[in-house]
Scaffold this motif. Structure first.
Motif, PDB file in Angstrom:
ATOM      1  N   GLU A   1       0.837  -1.187   0.000  1.00 60.88           N
ATOM      2  CA  GLU A   1       0.000   0.000   0.000  1.00 60.88           C
ATOM      3  C   GLU A   1       0.883   1.251   0.000  1.00 60.88           C
ATOM      4  O   GLU A   1       2.053   1.211   0.401  1.00 60.88           O
ATOM      5  CB  GLU A   1      -0.913  -0.006   1.223  1.00 60.88           C
ATOM      6  CG  GLU A   1      -1.942  -1.121   1.204  1.00 60.88           C
ATOM      7  CD  GLU A   1      -2.961  -0.986   2.315  1.00 60.88           C
ATOM      8  OE1 GLU A   1      -3.922  -1.764   2.319  1.00 60.88           O
ATOM      9  OE2 GLU A   1      -2.790  -0.113   3.180  1.00 60.88           O
ATOM     10  N   ARG A   2       0.285   2.337  -0.440  1.00 60.48           N
ATOM     11  CA  ARG A   2       1.015   3.595  -0.424  1.00 60.48           C
ATOM     12  C   ARG A   2       1.291   3.996   1.027  1.00 60.48           C
ATOM     13  O   ARG A   2       0.411   3.926   1.876  1.00 60.48           O
ATOM     14  CB  ARG A   2       0.228   4.681  -1.154  1.00 60.48           C
ATOM     15  CG  ARG A   2       1.000   5.974  -1.373  1.00 60.48           C
ATOM     16  CD  ARG A   2       0.237   6.924  -2.295  1.00 60.48           C
ATOM     17  NE  ARG A   2       0.131   6.377  -3.647  1.00 60.48           N
ATOM     18  CZ  ARG A   2      -0.330   7.066  -4.682  1.00 60.48           C
ATOM     19  NH1 ARG A   2      -0.701   8.337  -4.529  1.00 60.48           N
ATOM     20  NH2 ARG A   2      -0.430   6.502  -5.867  1.00 60.48           N
ATOM     21  N   GLU A   3       2.527   4.442   1.284  1.00 62.34           N
ATOM     22  CA  GLU A   3       2.894   4.840   2.637  1.00 62.34           C
ATOM     23  C   GLU A   3       3.515   6.223   2.637  1.00 62.34           C
ATOM     24  O   GLU A   3       4.195   6.629   1.677  1.00 62.34           O
ATOM     25  CB  GLU A   3       3.866   3.825   3.254  1.00 62.34           C
ATOM     26  CG  GLU A   3       5.206   3.723   2.546  1.00 62.34           C
ATOM     27  CD  GLU A   3       6.178   2.808   3.281  1.00 62.34           C
ATOM     28  OE1 GLU A   3       5.863   2.312   4.373  1.00 62.34           O
ATOM     29  OE2 GLU A   3       7.296   2.613   2.748  1.00 62.34           O
ATOM     30  N   TRP A   4       3.313   6.915   3.731  1.00 60.46           N
ATOM     31  CA  TRP A   4       3.876   8.243   3.911  1.00 60.46           C
ATOM     32  C   TRP A   4       5.383   8.144   4.142  1.00 60.46           C
ATOM     33  O   TRP A   4       5.854   7.250   4.854  1.00 60.46           O
ATOM     34  CB  TRP A   4       3.205   8.916   5.107  1.00 60.46           C
ATOM     35  CG  TRP A   4       3.843  10.186   5.546  1.00 60.46           C
ATOM     36  CD1 TRP A   4       3.827  11.390   4.904  1.00 60.46           C
ATOM     37  CD2 TRP A   4       4.610  10.389   6.738  1.00 60.46           C
ATOM     38  NE1 TRP A   4       4.529  12.328   5.618  1.00 60.46           N
ATOM     39  CE2 TRP A   4       5.020  11.724   6.751  1.00 60.46           C
ATOM     40  CE3 TRP A   4       4.991   9.554   7.788  1.00 60.46           C
ATOM     41  CZ2 TRP A   4       5.783  12.275   7.789  1.00 60.46           C
ATOM     42  CZ3 TRP A   4       5.747  10.080   8.819  1.00 60.46           C
ATOM     43  CH2 TRP A   4       6.142  11.429   8.803  1.00 60.46           C
ATOM     44  N   VAL A   5       6.138   9.079   3.559  1.00 63.69           N
ATOM     45  CA  VAL A   5       7.596   9.095   3.693  1.00 63.69           C
ATOM     46  C   VAL A   5       8.063  10.320   4.481  1.00 63.69           C
ATOM     47  O   VAL A   5       8.807  10.188   5.447  1.00 63.69           O
ATOM     48  CB  VAL A   5       8.286   9.093   2.314  1.00 63.69           C
ATOM     49  CG1 VAL A   5       9.789   9.252   2.445  1.00 63.69           C
ATOM     50  CG2 VAL A   5       7.944   7.816   1.548  1.00 63.69           C
ATOM     51  N   ALA A   6       7.622  11.502   4.054  1.00 63.94           N
ATOM     52  CA  ALA A   6       8.105  12.725   4.710  1.00 63.94           C
ATOM     53  C   ALA A   6       7.178  13.885   4.386  1.00 63.94           C
ATOM     54  O   ALA A   6       6.500  13.879   3.351  1.00 63.94           O
ATOM     55  CB  ALA A   6       9.528  13.064   4.248  1.00 63.94           C
ATOM     56  N   THR A   7       7.167  14.890   5.267  1.00 65.52           N
ATOM     57  CA  THR A   7       6.367  16.100   5.089  1.00 65.52           C
ATOM     58  C   THR A   7       7.172  17.321   5.464  1.00 65.52           C
ATOM     59  O   THR A   7       7.965  17.290   6.419  1.00 65.52           O
ATOM     60  CB  THR A   7       5.106  16.049   5.965  1.00 65.52           C
ATOM     61  OG1 THR A   7       4.267  14.994   5.531  1.00 65.52           O
ATOM     62  CG2 THR A   7       4.335  17.368   5.898  1.00 65.52           C
ATOM     63  N   PHE A   8       6.942  18.402   4.725  1.00 64.17           N
ATOM     64  CA  PHE A   8       7.475  19.720   5.059  1.00 64.17           C
ATOM     65  C   PHE A   8       6.271  20.640   5.137  1.00 64.17           C
ATOM     66  O   PHE A   8       5.629  20.923   4.134  1.00 64.17           O
ATOM     67  CB  PHE A   8       8.455  20.197   3.980  1.00 64.17           C
ATOM     68  CG  PHE A   8       9.364  21.310   4.423  1.00 64.17           C
ATOM     69  CD1 PHE A   8       8.863  22.489   4.970  1.00 64.17           C
ATOM     70  CD2 PHE A   8      10.734  21.193   4.276  1.00 64.17           C
ATOM     71  CE1 PHE A   8       9.702  23.507   5.379  1.00 64.17           C
ATOM     72  CE2 PHE A   8      11.594  22.210   4.674  1.00 64.17           C
ATOM     73  CZ  PHE A   8      11.082  23.370   5.223  1.00 64.17           C
ATOM     74  N   THR A   9       5.954  21.128   6.322  1.00 65.61           N
ATOM     75  CA  THR A   9       4.739  21.895   6.496  1.00 65.61           C
ATOM     76  C   THR A   9       4.862  23.310   5.945  1.00 65.61           C
ATOM     77  O   THR A   9       5.965  23.852   5.795  1.00 65.61           O
ATOM     78  CB  THR A   9       4.352  21.972   7.971  1.00 65.61           C
ATOM     79  OG1 THR A   9       5.382  22.688   8.679  1.00 65.61           O
ATOM     80  CG2 THR A   9       4.189  20.591   8.584  1.00 65.61           C
ATOM     81  N   SER A  10       3.708  23.907   5.694  1.00 68.47           N
ATOM     82  CA  SER A  10       3.699  25.295   5.221  1.00 68.47           C
ATOM     83  C   SER A  10       3.843  26.264   6.374  1.00 68.47           C
ATOM     84  O   SER A  10       4.602  27.232   6.302  1.00 68.47           O
ATOM     85  CB  SER A  10       2.410  25.575   4.459  1.00 68.47           C
ATOM     86  OG  SER A  10       1.299  25.369   5.302  1.00 68.47           O
ATOM     87  N   ILE A  11       3.088  25.991   7.441  1.00 70.96           N
ATOM     88  CA  ILE A  11       3.137  26.838   8.640  1.00 70.96           C
ATOM     89  C   ILE A  11       4.154  26.241   9.601  1.00 70.96           C
ATOM     90  O   ILE A  11       4.110  25.060   9.911  1.00 70.96           O
ATOM     91  CB  ILE A  11       1.758  26.922   9.299  1.00 70.96           C
ATOM     92  CG1 ILE A  11       0.757  27.569   8.326  1.00 70.96           C
ATOM     93  CG2 ILE A  11       1.837  27.730  10.586  1.00 70.96           C
ATOM     94  CD1 ILE A  11      -0.656  27.576   8.839  1.00 70.96           C
ATOM     95  N   GLY A  12       5.075  27.060  10.036  1.00 69.00           N
ATOM     96  CA  GLY A  12       6.097  26.572  10.951  1.00 69.00           C
ATOM     97  C   GLY A  12       7.280  25.941  10.255  1.00 69.00           C
ATOM     98  O   GLY A  12       8.335  25.752  10.865  1.00 69.00           O
ATOM     99  N   ARG A  13       7.066  25.580   8.996  1.00 64.39           N
ATOM    100  CA  ARG A  13       8.152  24.990   8.198  1.00 64.39           C
ATOM    101  C   ARG A  13       8.857  23.879   8.972  1.00 64.39           C
ATOM    102  O   ARG A  13      10.091  23.855   9.093  1.00 64.39           O
ATOM    103  CB  ARG A  13       9.131  26.075   7.753  1.00 64.39           C
ATOM    104  CG  ARG A  13       8.511  27.108   6.824  1.00 64.39           C
ATOM    105  CD  ARG A  13       9.493  28.154   6.369  1.00 64.39           C
ATOM    106  NE  ARG A  13      10.599  27.618   5.616  1.00 64.39           N
ATOM    107  CZ  ARG A  13      10.561  27.315   4.330  1.00 64.39           C
ATOM    108  NH1 ARG A  13       9.441  27.481   3.644  1.00 64.39           N
ATOM    109  NH2 ARG A  13      11.620  26.838   3.701  1.00 64.39           N
ATOM    110  N   THR A  14       8.055  22.958   9.471  1.00 70.15           N
ATOM    111  CA  THR A  14       8.615  21.810  10.182  1.00 70.15           C
ATOM    112  C   THR A  14       8.630  20.593   9.270  1.00 70.15           C
ATOM    113  O   THR A  14       7.903  20.529   8.273  1.00 70.15           O
ATOM    114  CB  THR A  14       7.795  21.489  11.434  1.00 70.15           C
ATOM    115  OG1 THR A  14       6.447  21.222  11.049  1.00 70.15           O
ATOM    116  CG2 THR A  14       7.822  22.637  12.413  1.00 70.15           C
TER     117      THR A  14
END
Length: 115
Positions: A43-56
């Motif tokens: 199944e598709r899995e999450w790898v990484a995120t870069f947020t818009s607010i806070g840039r975390t």
């Protein structure tokens, strides 16, 4: 709206690749940008995120310490630097833009890690 990934390919175990995702048609800086992947038979899995607010940033445990996500809002682009690649990283890698209930996906770029 367009979300277009590039940079995939064939790499040997231990090697590196840098994926890029360029977006258009929406206000890029307002969206959380993520990478997902889907391996063969998985199944598709999450790898990484870069947020818009806070840039975390956040990473799946399986890639933490090896992968690095970054974004350039001036270029409407998000990157995924992948180091120390393993055969189990073989997958189609997909870029995702999300703001609230709005989701945009790219068509994916294939990464194959094999000797």
């Amino acid at each position: 709206v367009q979300v277009v990934e590039s940079g995939g390919g064939l790499v040997q175990p231990g090697g590196s690749l840098r994926l890029s995702c360029i977006a258009s048609g929406f206000t890029f800086s307002d969206y959380d940008m993520s990478w997902y992947r889907q391996g063969p038979g998985k199944e598709r899995e999450w790898v990484a995120t870069f947020t818009s607010i806070g840039r975390t940033t956040g990473y799946a445990d399986s890639v933490k310490g090896r992968f690095s996500i970054s974004r350039d809002n001036a270029k409407n682009t998000v990157y995924l630097q992948m180091n120390a690649l393993k055969p189990e990283d073989t997958a189609g890698y997909y870029c995702n833009a999300r703001r609230g209930f709005v989701d945009y996906w790219g068509q994916g770029t294939q990464v194959t890690v094999s000797s």
